[in-house]
Design an enzyme around this catalytic site. Structure first.
Site, PDB file in Angstrom:
ATOM      1  N   PHE A  78     -79.227  24.087  67.990  1.00 22.73           N
ATOM      2  CA  PHE A  78     -80.320  23.834  67.038  1.00 22.73           C
ATOM      3  C   PHE A  78     -80.139  24.533  65.703  1.00 22.73           C
ATOM      4  CE2 PHE A  78     -83.265  27.359  66.264  1.00 22.73           C
ATOM      5  CZ  PHE A  78     -82.741  28.340  67.084  1.00 22.73           C
ATOM      6  N   LYS A  79     -79.255  25.528  65.640  1.00 17.51           N
ATOM      7  CA  LYS A  79     -79.084  26.249  64.375  1.00 17.51           C
ATOM      8  C   LYS A  79     -78.573  25.339  63.258  1.00 17.51           C
ATOM      9  CE  LYS A  79     -78.930  30.843  66.299  1.00 17.51           C
ATOM     10  NZ  LYS A  79     -79.097  30.563  67.730  1.00 17.51           N
ATOM     11  N   ASP A  80     -77.967  24.223  63.623  1.00 10.53           N
ATOM     12  CA  ASP A  80     -77.543  23.261  62.601  1.00 10.53           C
ATOM     13  C   ASP A  80     -78.719  22.750  61.771  1.00 10.53           C
ATOM     14  OD1 ASP A  80     -74.778  23.190  63.248  1.00 10.53           O
ATOM     15  OD2 ASP A  80     -75.158  21.771  64.885  1.00 10.53           O
ATOM     16  N   LEU A 138     -79.149  25.429  59.155  1.00 12.64           N
ATOM     17  CA  LEU A 138     -77.995  25.815  58.340  1.00 12.64           C
ATOM     18  C   LEU A 138     -77.405  24.664  57.548  1.00 12.64           C
ATOM     19  CD1 LEU A 138     -76.738  28.527  60.742  1.00 12.64           C
ATOM     20  CD2 LEU A 138     -77.268  28.866  58.324  1.00 12.64           C
TER      21      LEU A 138
END
Ligand code: PLP
Length: 462
Positions: free
Chosen positions: A111-113, A116
């Site tokens: 989920f960090k995409d 970022l």
């Protein structure tokens, strides 16, 4: 709108400044001075819109006119075009009223995409406008590093240096970082552990003289823009399930609390939410704090859900600031005490938090059981982080007539170890990544010495 520090001493900043700044100078984290509101009509009007359009509408008030609407819309559209699913973050219905929000269709399968991909573009936009260049330094034990590299690989004004512990990250995680061969991407394998890498990044932020005045930027989850980008999927998924006409609940696999704090912001903006369930692995500071008022550090435990292995939950400070009525002095006092000894929250803020938040902690043995059980019931193979959420959602569901949305924070192929331990043959990487293990890699191995790392950064930045 201005941004203020949770410790009440640092100067207020504009959106642009807050994106380019990490921690506040008083040691606090930045939060918006006022919370923009989404009315019932605003929410109702989002039904049927694309993810990018909802993202634009949710985030635009935070940007505060500092990027013109047309440009901001373009940045948002480009960021989410990198996702491999047309819905960007599709909902997958597990049973009568339990849904998985699949946040893992971005370039690095976690989920960090979501945050970022946007943050890289925002940084590049502001740096270009200012005619500046910047260096990003980060240490990673896994997900953040690869998501940051993917978010910055096309950014002309940024050079990114990501340190990982040599031979101590999984092959998939390493290759996701080291197979990005862009000119501005530098992977450094440190002959040491994650803490050594982290310590060198911290020391570099503390004394930046090795960069001769070039700005050093942090992309960890204390950056406000990451929180902002994550608010969107709470709104989008609730709207897809009938918001504002019915409430939903969310269950969030949590570590540094950035993800669930974004959900809380959506709630404060006006999204009707029944409750948030916080799921943790055996590193359970959030669970202990909420259930037993035990706000204390415990030794780090290495678990099968490694992206949730933390001792301190940095973004929890942002929630404490709200629970303490935005009293920065009280927050600073509490966190200073917590640094040195076990601490406890005051009664009123804790009681307030317990009205909205429930929590549940899942150890490794249970986690494997949950992966098997969820597969048996739903035919889904959950990644180990999502599995903590699945169990927590079932245990702390509350009113069963309220839809429960569990956030699926990673693709199971990324965390094959737990999946195999649970008795499955493994999960193939999605088609667009199935050649990952054959791609060329580039990285530099360096000793765990600050001077060697800083010299490498100084010589290679463009
Ligand atoms: C980072 C991460 C988490 C924890 O998110 P926080 O915002 O730190 O609470 C959970 N699951 C996965 C897969 C992650 O990469």
């Amino acid at each position: 709108m201005r941004y203020i520090s949770t410790r009440g001493q640092a100067p207020a900043l504009s959106f642009e400044e807050v994106v380019l700044t990490g921690m506040a100078s008083d040691g606090g984290l930045y939060v918006p001075e006022t919370v923009p509101q989404l009315s019932t009509d605003d929410l109702a009007a989002m039904a049927g819109l694309s993810y990018a359009e909802i993202a634009f509408r949710v985030m635009q008030p935070f940007v505060n006119g500092e990027i013109d609407d047309e440009t901001f819309r373009l940045l948002v559209t480009e960021a989410y075009a990198t996702f491999s699913h047309d819905a960007v973050v599709p909902l997958n219905q597990l049973d009568a009223n339990h849904f998985l929000l699949e946040l893992f269709h971005g370039p690095t399968l976690a989920f960090k995409d979501v945050a970022l991909q946007l943050l890289g573009r925002l940084l590049d936009h502001f740096l270009k406008k200012r005619g500046e260049r910047a260096v990003i330094m980060g240490a990673t034990s896994g997900d953040t590093g690869s998501a940051a590299i993917e978010g910055c690989r096309h950014c002309d004004n940024l050079d990114i240096f990501i340190l990982h512990p040599y031979q101590r990250v999984s092959e998939v995680q390493r290759r996701q970082m080291t197979s990005v061969l862009a000119d501005n991407v530098f992977n450094v394998a440190i002959e040491g552990n994650f803490d050594d890498a982290q310590a060198m990044v911290k020391a570099s932020f503390a004394d930046q003289s090795f960069l001769n005045g070039t700005r050093l930027v942090a992309v960890n989850s204390i950056n406000w823009a990451r929180i902002m980008a994550q608010i969107v999927y709470y709104v989008a998924s609730a709207v897809a399930l009938g918001s504002p006409h019915r409430k939903v609940s969310f269950c969030v696999p949590s570590a540094n609390f950035g993800n669930v704090f974004a959900g809380y912001m959506a709630y404060r903006m006006g999204l009707p939410v029944e409750r948030f369930v916080i799921a943790t692995n055996a590193n359970d500071i959030l669970h202990r704090t909420l259930t037993a008022n035990d706000f204390s550090k415990q030794e780090l435990k290495a678990t099968l859900a490694p992206s949730m292995d933390i001792v301190v939950s940095s973004n929890f400070e942002r929630l404490l600031f709200e629970a303490y009525g935005r009293d920065g002095t009280a927050v600073a006092a509490l966190l200073e005490r917590f640094q040195d000894e076990p601490a406890a929250l005051a009664d009123a803020p804790l009681a307030q938090l317990r009205k909205l938040f429930a929590s549940h902690s899942v150890d490794d043995a249970t986690l494997l059981e949950v992966i098997r059980e969820a597969h048996h019931r739903t035919h889904e193979i959950l990644d180990p982080h999502t599995a903590t959420g699945y169990r927590a959602a079932e245990r702390e569901r509350g009113d069963a007539s309220v839809p429960m949305i569990t956030l699926a924070t990673a693709h199971p192929a990324k965390f094959a170890e737990a999946v195999v331990k649970a008795g499955f043959p493994g999960v193939p990487l999605p088609p667009h990544m199935d050649d990952l293990l054959e791609r060329d890699e580039r990285y530099t191995v360096l000793p765990a010495e600050l001077s060697a790392v800083q010299q490498f950064v100084a010589e290679n930045r463009r």
